[in-house]
Scaffold this motif. Sequence first.
Motif, PDB file in Angstrom:
ATOM      1  N   SER A 150      38.213 -70.913  22.829  1.00  0.00           N
ATOM      2  CA  SER A 150      38.299 -69.569  23.098  1.00  0.00           C
ATOM      3  C   SER A 150      37.355 -68.983  23.946  1.00  0.00           C
ATOM      4  O   SER A 150      37.655 -68.229  24.804  1.00  0.00           O
ATOM      5  N   LEU A 151      36.057 -69.348  23.904  1.00  0.00           N
ATOM      6  CA  LEU A 151      35.094 -68.806  24.520  1.00  0.00           C
ATOM      7  C   LEU A 151      34.998 -69.151  26.032  1.00  0.00           C
ATOM      8  O   LEU A 151      35.122 -68.347  26.841  1.00  0.00           O
ATOM      9  N   LEU A 152      35.270 -70.520  26.260  1.00  0.00           N
ATOM     10  CA  LEU A 152      35.521 -71.061  27.618  1.00  0.00           C
ATOM     11  C   LEU A 152      36.703 -70.337  28.374  1.00  0.00           C
ATOM     12  O   LEU A 152      36.689 -69.874  29.222  1.00  0.00           O
ATOM     13  N   SER A 153      38.025 -70.194  27.576  1.00  0.00           N
ATOM     14  CA  SER A 153      39.078 -69.357  28.146  1.00  0.00           C
ATOM     15  C   SER A 153      38.705 -68.064  28.569  1.00  0.00           C
ATOM     16  O   SER A 153      39.114 -67.594  29.373  1.00  0.00           O
ATOM     17  N   PHE A 154      38.119 -67.507  27.627  1.00  0.00           N
ATOM     18  CA  PHE A 154      37.641 -65.976  27.786  1.00  0.00           C
ATOM     19  C   PHE A 154      36.727 -65.877  29.324  1.00  0.00           C
ATOM     20  O   PHE A 154      36.767 -65.156  29.833  1.00  0.00           O
ATOM     21  N   LEU A 155      35.965 -66.854  29.293  1.00  0.00           N
ATOM     22  CA  LEU A 155      34.659 -66.918  30.410  1.00  0.00           C
ATOM     23  C   LEU A 155      35.562 -67.165  31.638  1.00  0.00           C
ATOM     24  O   LEU A 155      35.245 -66.787  32.733  1.00  0.00           O
ATOM     25  N   SER A 156      36.457 -67.921  31.541  1.00  0.00           N
ATOM     26  CA  SER A 156      37.347 -68.622  32.718  1.00  0.00           C
ATOM     27  C   SER A 156      37.906 -67.401  33.449  1.00  0.00           C
ATOM     28  O   SER A 156      38.108 -67.312  34.651  1.00  0.00           O
ATOM     29  N   LYS A 157      38.360 -66.211  32.706  1.00  0.00           N
ATOM     30  CA  LYS A 157      38.940 -65.055  33.132  1.00  0.00           C
ATOM     31  C   LYS A 157      37.893 -64.184  34.034  1.00  0.00           C
ATOM     32  O   LYS A 157      38.316 -63.423  34.942  1.00  0.00           O
ATOM     33  N   SER A 158      36.602 -64.394  33.718  1.00  0.00           N
ATOM     34  CA  SER A 158      35.455 -63.747  34.821  1.00  0.00           C
ATOM     35  C   SER A 158      35.030 -64.645  35.535  1.00  0.00           C
ATOM     36  O   SER A 158      33.787 -64.233  36.254  1.00  0.00           O
ATOM     37  N   LEU A 159      35.676 -65.695  36.072  1.00  0.00           N
ATOM     38  CA  LEU A 159      35.105 -66.579  37.198  1.00  0.00           C
ATOM     39  C   LEU A 159      35.948 -65.937  38.405  1.00  0.00           C
ATOM     40  O   LEU A 159      37.255 -65.847  38.603  1.00  0.00           O
ATOM     41  N   LYS A 160      35.238 -66.000  39.579  1.00  0.00           N
ATOM     42  CA  LYS A 160      35.930 -65.783  40.888  1.00  0.00           C
ATOM     43  C   LYS A 160      36.987 -66.745  41.162  1.00  0.00           C
ATOM     44  O   LYS A 160      36.846 -67.922  40.436  1.00  0.00           O
ATOM     45  N   HIS A 161      37.770 -66.812  41.961  1.00  0.00           N
ATOM     46  CA  HIS A 161      38.857 -67.693  42.519  1.00  0.00           C
ATOM     47  C   HIS A 161      38.154 -69.202  42.792  1.00  0.00           C
ATOM     48  O   HIS A 161      38.615 -70.085  41.850  1.00  0.00           O
ATOM     49  N   ASN A 162      37.089 -69.142  43.300  1.00  0.00           N
ATOM     50  CA  ASN A 162      36.585 -70.727  43.431  1.00  0.00           C
ATOM     51  C   ASN A 162      35.276 -71.042  42.556  1.00  0.00           C
ATOM     52  O   ASN A 162      34.473 -71.686  42.867  1.00  0.00           O
ATOM     53  N   GLY A 163      35.049 -69.981  41.418  1.00  0.00           N
ATOM     54  CA  GLY A 163      33.827 -70.068  40.587  1.00  0.00           C
ATOM     55  C   GLY A 163      33.948 -71.099  39.736  1.00  0.00           C
ATOM     56  O   GLY A 163      35.138 -72.162  39.652  1.00  0.00           O
ATOM     57  N   LYS A 164      32.774 -71.662  39.214  1.00  0.00           N
ATOM     58  CA  LYS A 164      32.562 -72.819  38.543  1.00  0.00           C
ATOM     59  C   LYS A 164      31.630 -72.359  37.327  1.00  0.00           C
ATOM     60  O   LYS A 164      30.791 -71.554  37.320  1.00  0.00           O
ATOM     61  N   LEU A 165      32.251 -73.066  36.090  1.00  0.00           N
ATOM     62  CA  LEU A 165      31.803 -72.903  34.685  1.00  0.00           C
ATOM     63  C   LEU A 165      30.792 -74.280  34.557  1.00  0.00           C
ATOM     64  O   LEU A 165      31.407 -75.453  34.700  1.00  0.00           O
ATOM     65  N   ILE A 166      29.664 -74.056  34.257  1.00  0.00           N
ATOM     66  CA  ILE A 166      28.694 -75.194  34.035  1.00  0.00           C
ATOM     67  C   ILE A 166      28.387 -75.484  32.465  1.00  0.00           C
ATOM     68  O   ILE A 166      28.045 -74.283  32.087  1.00  0.00           O
ATOM     69  N   ILE A 167      28.788 -76.589  31.889  1.00  0.00           N
ATOM     70  CA  ILE A 167      28.062 -76.696  30.520  1.00  0.00           C
ATOM     71  C   ILE A 167      27.043 -77.766  30.355  1.00  0.00           C
ATOM     72  O   ILE A 167      27.435 -78.680  30.895  1.00  0.00           O
ATOM     73  N   SER A 168      26.182 -77.456  29.873  1.00  0.00           N
ATOM     74  CA  SER A 168      25.134 -78.579  29.542  1.00  0.00           C
ATOM     75  C   SER A 168      24.919 -78.791  28.112  1.00  0.00           C
ATOM     76  O   SER A 168      24.684 -77.569  27.315  1.00  0.00           O
ATOM     77  N   TYR A 169      24.878 -79.976  27.664  1.00  0.00           N
ATOM     78  CA  TYR A 169      24.948 -80.151  26.214  1.00  0.00           C
ATOM     79  C   TYR A 169      24.197 -81.837  26.050  1.00  0.00           C
ATOM     80  O   TYR A 169      24.325 -82.424  27.003  1.00  0.00           O
ATOM     81  N   THR A 170      23.900 -81.803  24.797  1.00  0.00           N
ATOM     82  CA  THR A 170      23.361 -83.227  24.440  1.00  0.00           C
ATOM     83  C   THR A 170      24.724 -83.974  23.988  1.00  0.00           C
ATOM     84  O   THR A 170      25.128 -83.709  22.977  1.00  0.00           O
ATOM     85  N   SER A 171      25.254 -85.009  24.698  1.00  0.00           N
ATOM     86  CA  SER A 171      26.338 -85.797  24.168  1.00  0.00           C
ATOM     87  C   SER A 171      25.582 -86.653  22.912  1.00  0.00           C
ATOM     88  O   SER A 171      24.500 -87.165  23.050  1.00  0.00           O
TER      89      SER A 171
END
Length: 251
Positions: A150-171
Amino acid sequence: MIKEFFTQNEWLGINFSELPVELYSDKLPSAEFYSLFYRELDKKYIDLSQFPIEWLKIKLNTAHALSQFIPQEGSVLSYGCGLGIIEKYLIENFGVNKIEGIDFAFSPQVGYKNEKFQRIFSEEEISLKKYEVIYLSQVIYSLDDSEAISLLSFLSKSLKHNGKLIISYTSILSFENGSVLSQRFIIKLLGNKLTNICKRMFFGNSKKSGSQSWGYMRDNELTELIAKRAGFAELIFFSSAQQSFLICSKK
Ligand SMILES: C[S@@+](CC[C@H](N)C(=O)[O-])C[C@H]1O[C@@H](n2cnc3c(N)ncnc32)[C@H](O)[C@@H]1O
């Protein structure tokens, strides 16, 4: 796909049992928990130089990795920015000119202050904007799979057309963070699991155990699935700063 729920007794030298808040080994920390934690952290560390050097190095390297994707003049949001240390490095070491940050635990008094770093306090504000880059550094561990989608899909709506979402985490798979899967890591993981089971058996979910459930460690495959379910189509992984990075674009 691999996922492991984990608990934590302390973070950055703050023992959770000393915080004036109920601890739960089966419920993720609330905004109140993080706020109290950060208040203690602010008292313990007067300035940045007092933080563990290894920890600071990881934050600096994280900022370096992120800086490759952040336009110096673009609109950037850090979701779950915490103290704003990565933002400090991005601004002061890597020439980024403006970053907005949001964190559900924050009051205006705590953390990094700079005119180039603007804290925002409501998700509604995010929904009214369009960003070139939104990043979440060490945040999705604190969400279960459906909350993360839900959070990522909410944030995706606030990205520009060519925008990028970057997630960093410890696998959970250390080789996905760029390190060799060591025997020590496996022993630590199994040790943690065993300790958590024992604590739950003896103390239930009460404060006595001193443990607070902390979140989920996932592998790249599961994180990729979460991003896809949130509507991201183009996904690129790389590892840096002892973590996994996932760059997500909508097309
Ligand atoms: C491990 S810290 C990472 C802070 C910072 N991004 C960094 O890498 O140094 C995780 C942060 O996520 C925030 N957080 C956890 N769950 C959140 C949620 N549901 N909404 C917003 N922020 C959240 C916490 O308050 C905390 O500051």
